[in-house]
Design a protein around this motif. Sequence first.
Motif, mmCIF file in Angstrom:
data_model
loop_
_atom_site.group_PDB
_atom_site.id
_atom_site.type_symbol
_atom_site.label_atom_id
_atom_site.label_comp_id
_atom_site.label_asym_id
_atom_site.label_seq_id
_atom_site.Cartn_x
_atom_site.Cartn_y
_atom_site.Cartn_z
ATOM 1 N N PRO A 270 0.926 -1.465 -0.149
ATOM 2 C CA PRO A 270 0.055 -0.280 0.055
ATOM 3 C C PRO A 270 0.608 1.616 -0.613
ATOM 4 O O PRO A 270 1.911 1.172 0.558
ATOM 5 C CB PRO A 270 -1.202 -0.319 1.569
ATOM 6 N N ASP A 271 0.367 2.549 -0.823
ATOM 7 C CA ASP A 271 0.831 3.294 -0.384
ATOM 8 C C ASP A 271 1.793 4.090 0.617
ATOM 9 O O ASP A 271 0.450 3.984 2.198
ATOM 10 C CB ASP A 271 -0.225 4.707 -0.937
ATOM 11 N N HIS A 272 2.760 4.358 1.107
ATOM 12 C CA HIS A 272 3.308 4.578 2.011
ATOM 13 C C HIS A 272 3.492 3.607 3.100
ATOM 14 O O HIS A 272 3.642 3.688 4.462
ATOM 15 C CB HIS A 272 2.705 5.990 2.426
ATOM 16 N N GLY A 273 3.208 2.397 3.029
ATOM 17 C CA GLY A 273 3.406 1.564 3.987
ATOM 18 C C GLY A 273 2.170 0.640 4.454
ATOM 19 O O GLY A 273 1.781 1.586 4.187
ATOM 20 N N GLU A 274 2.761 -0.211 5.612
ATOM 21 C CA GLU A 274 1.502 -0.565 6.192
ATOM 22 C C GLU A 274 1.531 -0.302 7.767
ATOM 23 O O GLU A 274 0.916 -0.743 8.098
ATOM 24 C CB GLU A 274 1.960 -2.052 6.212
ATOM 25 N N VAL A 275 1.721 0.946 7.949
ATOM 26 C CA VAL A 275 2.013 1.701 9.645
ATOM 27 C C VAL A 275 1.524 2.318 9.739
ATOM 28 O O VAL A 275 0.827 2.827 10.916
ATOM 29 C CB VAL A 275 3.847 0.941 10.222
ATOM 30 N N LEU B 136 2.568 -6.057 10.495
ATOM 31 C CA LEU B 136 2.593 -5.660 9.299
ATOM 32 C C LEU B 136 1.347 -6.745 8.339
ATOM 33 O O LEU B 136 1.597 -8.288 8.743
ATOM 34 C CB LEU B 136 3.493 -5.147 8.401
ATOM 35 N N ALA B 137 0.251 -6.296 8.033
ATOM 36 C CA ALA B 137 -0.374 -7.378 7.215
ATOM 37 C C ALA B 137 -0.398 -7.983 6.289
ATOM 38 O O ALA B 137 -0.902 -9.184 5.342
ATOM 39 C CB ALA B 137 -2.107 -6.700 7.018
ATOM 40 N N VAL B 138 0.623 -7.247 5.105
ATOM 41 C CA VAL B 138 0.725 -7.476 3.665
ATOM 42 C C VAL B 138 1.733 -8.731 4.061
ATOM 43 O O VAL B 138 1.707 -9.764 3.255
ATOM 44 C CB VAL B 138 0.972 -7.194 3.079
#
Length: 305
Positions: free
Chosen positions: A88-93, A116-118
């Motif tokens: 995702p855009d700008h990462g997962e956190v 992180l989910a992905v």
Amino acid sequence: MTTSLEQGYLVKGLRTDAAELRMVPELGGRVISLRRLSSGREWCWHQPHPDWLWRNGPGDSFGASPQAGIDECVPTVAPCRVGDRDLPDHGEVWFQCWELEPEALARQELSATVRLAVTPFQFRRSIRVGTDGAFLFDYALTNLGDRPEPYLWSFHPLLTLESGDRLDLPEEVRSLRLNGGLGVTISQGDVWAYPEPFPGVRLDAGELPGMPGACLKGFAGPLKTARAGIVNGLTGDRLELAWDGSTLPFLGVWINRGHGGFHHLALEPCSGAPDSLLDAVESWRQYRVIPPGETVRWSISVSLS
């Protein structure tokens, strides 16, 4: 340690004799204020209206976020597809709700661990006050998977831009390799001389061709001297970042002069380049890999004077 509310969100803070840091755990651990006490200079930018904080969720564009202060980008900055994963855009956190660790709070530290989910990463950040009065950001990223995993991490501070501000980068920074921009004519990978790519245009003064309405992202590195700052020649206010260049060899430089109606800067120590992990792996070949079950650690010092 301080506790307050901002627009209904819990804010936890650290304070020294010289400066104050405030962060919102619920909004991705976002640091919303870095303020020098003697001058009142606020370094964290936010949108100029009363309701400048709100929640986001998975899949949201970062452009639809508050875009306020400092957040964390991992394992990518730009959205991309790596293998069978859509990152995702700008990462997962940055959009997750962080929970601060009670034991760390008792030690006057702001610490949280986020899954992180992905991607199969666990991310941890702790903020404390160093013996020199600087704010120390300590990080750990663990690969919980069963295969080596590439990643990018980037510090992501949107900083206020005031009259008299000037970027203070190491002497070795003579150029920026460009990653993107709006309102300026570039191709990804173009190299501009720093600090003056064109006669009369001073990047170190936050100037861009095409402003107002232009923004630009570029990278310097790998660096031998891992530091960067902004100093104001009128007031003497200074923000200084320092880190370990063996872990974070690159510095991203973001300049926004009017895109979206905003004016701000960002100095972004990072583990690789450019913003897309896919491009970092396949094109620029500047990224890091964590073996399965292992952890990498790094730190950044943020000083206000």
